[in-house]
Write a protein that holds these residues in place. Structure first.
Motif, PDB file in Angstrom:
ATOM      1  N   SER B 122      93.390  41.328  -7.523  1.00  0.00           N
ATOM      2  CA  SER B 122      92.093  41.967  -7.752  1.00  0.00           C
ATOM      3  C   SER B 122      92.325  43.461  -7.928  1.00  0.00           C
ATOM      4  N   HIS B 123      91.790  44.020  -9.027  1.00  0.00           N
ATOM      5  CA  HIS B 123      91.939  45.459  -9.242  1.00  0.00           C
ATOM      6  C   HIS B 123      91.493  46.249  -8.028  1.00  0.00           C
ATOM      7  N   PHE B 124      90.374  45.784  -7.476  1.00  0.00           N
ATOM      8  CA  PHE B 124      89.653  46.637  -6.543  1.00  0.00           C
ATOM      9  C   PHE B 124      90.336  46.603  -5.196  1.00  0.00           C
ATOM     10  N   ASP B 125      90.789  45.422  -4.768  1.00  0.00           N
ATOM     11  CA  ASP B 125      91.606  45.357  -3.563  1.00  0.00           C
ATOM     12  C   ASP B 125      92.928  46.065  -3.801  1.00  0.00           C
ATOM     13  N   GLY B 126      93.480  45.872  -4.986  1.00  0.00           N
ATOM     14  CA  GLY B 126      94.771  46.486  -5.315  1.00  0.00           C
ATOM     15  C   GLY B 126      94.701  48.001  -5.230  1.00  0.00           C
ATOM     16  N   GLN B 127      93.640  48.566  -5.768  1.00  0.00           N
ATOM     17  CA  GLN B 127      93.482  50.025  -5.723  1.00  0.00           C
ATOM     18  C   GLN B 127      93.218  50.497  -4.290  1.00  0.00           C
ATOM     19  N   ASP B 128      92.415  49.726  -3.558  1.00  0.00           N
ATOM     20  CA  ASP B 128      92.134  50.119  -2.171  1.00  0.00           C
ATOM     21  C   ASP B 128      93.432  50.184  -1.370  1.00  0.00           C
ATOM     22  N   ILE B 129      94.297  49.198  -1.558  1.00  0.00           N
ATOM     23  CA  ILE B 129      95.549  49.170  -0.802  1.00  0.00           C
ATOM     24  C   ILE B 129      96.479  50.279  -1.265  1.00  0.00           C
ATOM     25  N   LEU B 130      96.527  50.504  -2.577  1.00  0.00           N
ATOM     26  CA  LEU B 130      97.349  51.599  -3.108  1.00  0.00           C
ATOM     27  C   LEU B 130      96.905  52.932  -2.519  1.00  0.00           C
ATOM     28  N   GLU B 327      97.699  50.044  -9.574  1.00  0.00           N
ATOM     29  CA  GLU B 327      97.523  49.072  -8.480  1.00  0.00           C
ATOM     30  C   GLU B 327      98.478  47.884  -8.556  1.00  0.00           C
ATOM     31  N   PHE B 328      98.833  47.456  -9.727  1.00  0.00           N
ATOM     32  CA  PHE B 328      99.864  46.421  -9.907  1.00  0.00           C
ATOM     33  C   PHE B 328     100.200  46.347 -11.382  1.00  0.00           C
ATOM     34  N   GLY B 329     101.220  45.566 -11.704  1.00  0.00           N
ATOM     35  CA  GLY B 329     101.611  45.415 -13.102  1.00  0.00           C
ATOM     36  C   GLY B 329     100.886  44.255 -13.761  1.00  0.00           C
ATOM     37  N   ARG B 330     101.430  43.796 -14.861  1.00  0.00           N
ATOM     38  CA  ARG B 330     100.750  42.740 -15.597  1.00  0.00           C
ATOM     39  C   ARG B 330     101.722  41.588 -15.877  1.00  0.00           C
ATOM     40  N   THR B 331     101.195  40.491 -16.382  1.00  0.00           N
ATOM     41  CA  THR B 331     102.022  39.312 -16.602  1.00  0.00           C
ATOM     42  C   THR B 331     103.180  39.613 -17.554  1.00  0.00           C
ATOM     43  N   ALA B 332     104.298  38.937 -17.336  1.00  0.00           N
ATOM     44  CA  ALA B 332     105.448  39.128 -18.221  1.00  0.00           C
ATOM     45  C   ALA B 332     105.130  38.591 -19.621  1.00  0.00           C
ATOM     46  N   TRP B 333     104.399  37.505 -19.664  1.00  0.00           N
ATOM     47  CA  TRP B 333     103.999  36.927 -20.954  1.00  0.00           C
ATOM     48  C   TRP B 333     102.722  37.577 -21.467  1.00  0.00           C
ATOM     49  N   GLU B 334     102.642  37.656 -22.763  1.00  0.00           N
ATOM     50  CA  GLU B 334     101.356  38.012 -23.355  1.00  0.00           C
ATOM     51  C   GLU B 334     100.377  36.866 -23.148  1.00  0.00           C
ATOM     52  N   ASN B 335      99.104  37.192 -23.078  1.00  0.00           N
ATOM     53  CA  ASN B 335      98.106  36.126 -23.001  1.00  0.00           C
ATOM     54  C   ASN B 335      97.670  35.731 -24.413  1.00  0.00           C
ATOM     55  N   GLY B 336      96.570  35.011 -24.510  1.00  0.00           N
ATOM     56  CA  GLY B 336      96.138  34.495 -25.801  1.00  0.00           C
ATOM     57  C   GLY B 336      95.427  35.509 -26.669  1.00  0.00           C
ATOM     58  N   SER B 337      95.221  36.720 -26.201  1.00  0.00           N
ATOM     59  CA  SER B 337      94.435  37.674 -26.985  1.00  0.00           C
ATOM     60  C   SER B 337      95.168  38.977 -27.268  1.00  0.00           C
ATOM     61  N   GLY B 338      96.490  38.872 -27.419  1.00  0.00           N
ATOM     62  CA  GLY B 338      97.245  40.094 -27.721  1.00  0.00           C
ATOM     63  C   GLY B 338      97.235  41.078 -26.572  1.00  0.00           C
ATOM     64  N   GLY B 339      96.997  40.557 -25.368  1.00  0.00           N
ATOM     65  CA  GLY B 339      96.979  41.418 -24.188  1.00  0.00           C
ATOM     66  C   GLY B 339      97.798  40.794 -23.085  1.00  0.00           C
TER      67      GLY B 339
END
Lengths: 455, 421
Positions: B122-130, B327-339
């Motif tokens: 969760s972005h928001f928990d992630g940022q709170d902990i950071l 707050e954290f990184g992102r998936t190693a794989w691309e998802n279905g929408s070029g992201g």
């Protein structure tokens, strides 16, 4: 000590108004939700379909412009101006509704639910879309049930685009295989984390992923808006929170609705939604008994919202002294306009640059850029988040500058302090109103007072 | 005794915070000037940037030499090629403007780092902990202040002007009981002296409003004086010009060279004075779709921010350390929408004249499926807090025990990674 009517009007309504002097109590607040929605009729906002229509023209002219088609740049600019103007007019309508409503409880609830289901426009052509979603999916369901509102919001184009559901394909669906496209987890995650269960609930990354697979097929088409596309549906049976949702892709929409309904009625959702409501209206750390009463009403009524509001209004915590909360910038501006009662024609006649200068720009400087929250979790509630020096400076600046621009004939500050705050005005605020060197400064000080900025 | 207008106002602010002198005019207490003026803790400057929305470290510092990278990413890599850095790593092309800093040893990165936050993404928990700087063993909401605030609490000689939060975002990383300043480049309180006094009287018994307004008034006066002085020297700073442009500001990115970033410009103006620590955030990193376009814009903004800071800091840049965390990184794989979707391990940015740049720090875990965290995200091989902790240890001599117990409770700092000169 403020009367119970002043407390109710300030805490649950859009604030005190010289035009609406009837006593405000739980019955009056509830009555507003069941009465015909006159302010929506009197101050309309643009519909999604028209906004998409305009956006399509903007995109087409943008394409023509990049191909150096003569006249395209001018046409593009004019259309884009129209889109900005539509968004500005939407903001003005929301403020006018707050000004004219009997209590403004519905306007406050719309603000709350719009924040619970935050969306941000994807680009400048779609700036008016969040207001349209509030109008089409939230406002008609403020007095229905949470499951019904959830379904309407999750299938609204603004939400589908904002959380990328329109580009989420089942990787093994016909469309996914043909276009080599796959899953996007964004909406699946936020439905569980923000919209229903809350992040503290016991769900896992697997539930998020399964939810995202289940939501495949929900998409947006330029001509038809929300569309269920069986060709995008992942052919599988998903298990979300232990419940199985299967069947052929063509019939999967009913499974999506079923899942949303079931999740909406889980006790974690009741707890999450009721805690947020109580936090928004009553206190940053709401009374546990208040939340419990609301949760009980939620569960007894299968997510019907009127009993939840009623439980909140009837609880003793609803009558606690004012001041625990700080009005957020939109709320602060709406309450100011309501207390000032500028002529509706003056507000309607503002062009978009004036709306920016008078409302949108100052709200951004107060820390709440209109419909542009940084993320899908919306805006913070804590008082300290809003009363930072730079934000308070913007409130004070606005209070000093805006009223004179809105109102041809400013009231006497000694009267206005009574209109805006009644018995909630402290002696120091009354004294400031009395001793100000000009009407403009007197009104400004009252609106800038901690009494007016708290509720 | 000569009167220093800057010290004068700061004195007044400190006193007003105690509520003792509310209602007095700005220059009324010159004799108290030297008493309350806190001396700044040393000379080193620290800039902490929070990148909100989860920056994709794998796209910023691309492990192009990792045998599994090509299979993981495709659409996000379209367009200009990445710029070779060192070893297996290459830089996102839209950060090209920062390459002179890299070559000068004033830009570096740490790869495969994260906070202790796991699983829910969760972005928001992630940022709170950071921003709280805690581990997961700390009960919810037990730690209410941010780690930069706890750093300030260890600096007995810090005044509120020692640290500055800049801009319009909430900065939990610095919120807490130690005093700090907070302002935006376009803010001001323009009141007559009479109205100012009435406002102070209204806020007198409401510390939240009183402290914020007092700071605001002091800063308004101080900045007005600075601008007047700067204008007299023919280099006036454009302030207040953003008023009312909130909607227009988010229009599509303009072409051509970017204007200096106002937040960085303002931070630099404070850091060249008595401020030693500044923090602000850059939002918009949540690249679920069309990552190439989204991050292209964000990296241009980030580069502009860093270059504006360097320019504004002048010789002070040599004493400056900037750390940017997400707050954290992102998936190693691309998802279905070029992201990419929410992940775990990410990257940290280091910049400034005080760092040992031209390096990518950290232990690289690889991108084979079994090397990934939960077979989806870059595996974090170090705690991002340990790099922040070593930065504070080296810049301000903060005791290791204090860092591991108080500022970052439960952190094991490990050995010095040597990121500072």
């Amino acid at each position: 000590m403020p009367s119970s009517s002043s407390i109710a009007a300030i805490r649950f309504g859009a604030g005190l108004s010289p035009a609406s002097r009837a006593p405000v109590d739980a019955a009056a607040l509830m009555a507003e939700l069941s009465a015909p929605d006159h302010v929506a009729r009197d101050f309309p906002v643009a519909a999604s379909a028209d906004i998409w229509d305009l956006a399509r023209q903007i995109y087409a002219q943008g394409k023509a412009m990049r191909a150096n088609t003569p006249g395209a740049a001018e046409a593009h600019r004019a259309l884009q101006q129209e889109a900005y103007a539509t968004a500005s007019a939407g903001l003005v309508s929301l403020l006018l509704r707050g000004q004219a409503a009997p209590t403004g409880f519905r306007e406050r609830l719309q603000d709350f639910w719009s924040d619970h289901f935050t969306v941000v426009a994807a680009n400048a052509a779609l700036y008016a879309l969040p207001t349209a979603m509030a109008e089409e999916a939230i406002r008609p369901n403020i007095a229905t049930t949470f499951p019904q509102m959830l379904r309407a919001v999750i299938t609204h184009p603004a939400m589908l685009v904002y959380l990328n559901q329109n580009t989420s394909f089942g990787p093994n669906s016909p469309a996914g295989k043909r276009q080599h496209k796959g899953l996007n987890e964004n909406l699946g995650r936020e439905v569980l984390e923000l919209h229903t269960l809350g992040v503290g609930a016991a769900y896992t990354q697997t539930d998020v992923r399964q939810m995202a697979f289940l939501l495949t097929g929900l998409t947006v088409r330029p001509d038809t808006g929300f569309t269920f596309a069986p060709g995008m549906v992942e052919p599988m049976t998903e298990v979300v929170l232990g419940h199985r949702y299967g069947g052929p892709p063509r019939e999967k929409l009913s499974q999506i609705y079923l899942a949303l309904d079931e999740i909406a009625l889980r006790p974690e959702t009741a707890q999450h939604v009721c805690t947020k409501l109580a936090t928004y209206f009553v206190a940053d750390q709401p009374d546990k008994g208040l939340v419990a009463a609301m949760v009980a009403a939620y569960r007894a009524g299968d997510g019907a919202l009127l009993p939840v509001y009623r439980a909140m209004l009837d609880h003793p915590a609803a009558r606690a002294p004012l001041g625990a909360k700080v009005r957020r910038p939109f709320d602060f501006v709406m309450a100011s306009v309501r207390a000032l009662q500028p002529p509706a024609a003056t507000l309607k006649a503002l062009d978009r640059m004036q709306v920016n200068r008078l409302f949108a720009g100052p709200m951004a400087n107060m820390g709440q850029a209109f419909q542009r929250a940084a993320g899908p979790n919306g805006w913070p509630e804590a008082a300290a988040a809003w009363i930072q020096p730079q934000f308070l400076a913007a409130r004070i600046q606005w209070a000093m500058a805006a009223p004179v621009a809105l109102h041809p004939d400013l009231p006497d500050p000694r009267d206005f302090v009574q209109v805006a705050l009644a018995e909630a005005a402290s002696p120091a605020t009354r004294q400031a109103a009395m001793r100000a060197e000009s009407r403009r400064e007197g009104i400004g000080l009252i609106l800038a007072s901690n009494d007016f900025n708290r509720r | 005794m000569t009167l220093d207008p800057l010290k004068d106002t700061i004195t007044r602010r400190n006193l007003l915070k105690t509520g003792a002198l509310v209602g007095c005019s700005v220059a009324a207490q010159p004799l108290l000037t030297t008493v309350a003026f806190a001396e700044a803790p040393g000379d080193a400057r620290l800039v902490v940037v929070i990148l909100r929305g989860a920056l994709d470290g794998l796209d910023m510092v691309r492990p192009v030499g990792d045998p599994d990278f090509a299979a993981r990413r495709k659409q996000t890599l379209e367009g200009a090629p990445a710029i070779p850095l060192t070893g297996i790593f290459a830089l996102h092309p839209d950060l090209a403007d920062l390459m002179p800093l890299w070559h000068a040893g004033e830009l570096g990165f740490v790869h495969a780092v994260s906070t202790p936050y796991r699983d829910k993404r969760s972005h928001f928990d992630g940022q709170d902990i950071l921003e709280a700087g805690t581990g997961l063993d700390v009960p919810d909401r037990a730690v209410k202040d941010g780690w930069l605030n706890r750093l300030l609490q260890t600096m007995p000689r810090a005044g509120s002007e020692t640290a500055f939060a800049v801009g319009h975002d909430e900065m939990k990383v610095i919120m807490g009981r130690a005093a700090y300043d907070s302002w935006a480049p376009d803010a001001r309180i323009g009141l007559s002296a009479h109205s100012e006094r009435l406002l102070e009287a209204m806020y007198h018994d409401d510390p939240l409003f009183r402290d914020a307004a007092t700071q605001g008034m002091v800063l308004t006066h101080e900045i007005a004086r600075q601008q007047k002085a700067a204008a007299a020297m023919g280099q006036g700073m454009a302030a207040g010009e953003m008023m009312g442009q909130a909607m227009a500001a988010s229009a599509p990115a303009h072409k051509g060279p970017m204007k200096p970033d106002p937040v960085a410009q303002f931070a630099a103006s404070r850091l060249t004075g008595t401020t030693r620590i500044a923090t602000f955030s850059i939002t918009g990193w949540d690249s679920h779709a069309n990552q190439r376009g989204v991050l292209g814009r964000e990296f241009a903004r980030l580069a502009n921010t860093i270059l504006t800071l360097r320019h504004g800091l002048g010789p002070v840049w040599k004493k400056t350390t900037l750390i940017a965390m997400t707050e954290f990184g992102r998936t190693a794989w691309e998802n279905g929408s070029g992201g990419t979707d929410h992940g775990t391990g990410g990257a940290m940015i280091l910049a400034g004249g005080a760092i040992r740049g031209g390096k990518v720090y950290g232990r690289w875990p690889g991108l084979s499926e079994t090397a990934l965290f939960e077979r989806r995200d870059l595996m974090p091989t170090a705690d991002v807090r340990s790099y922040a902790a070593w930065t504070m240890r080296r810049l301000y001599g903060v005791d290791k025990g204090v860092l591991e117990r108080t500022i970052f409770p439960g952190l094991d700092m490990g050995s010095d990674p040597g990121i500072l000169l």
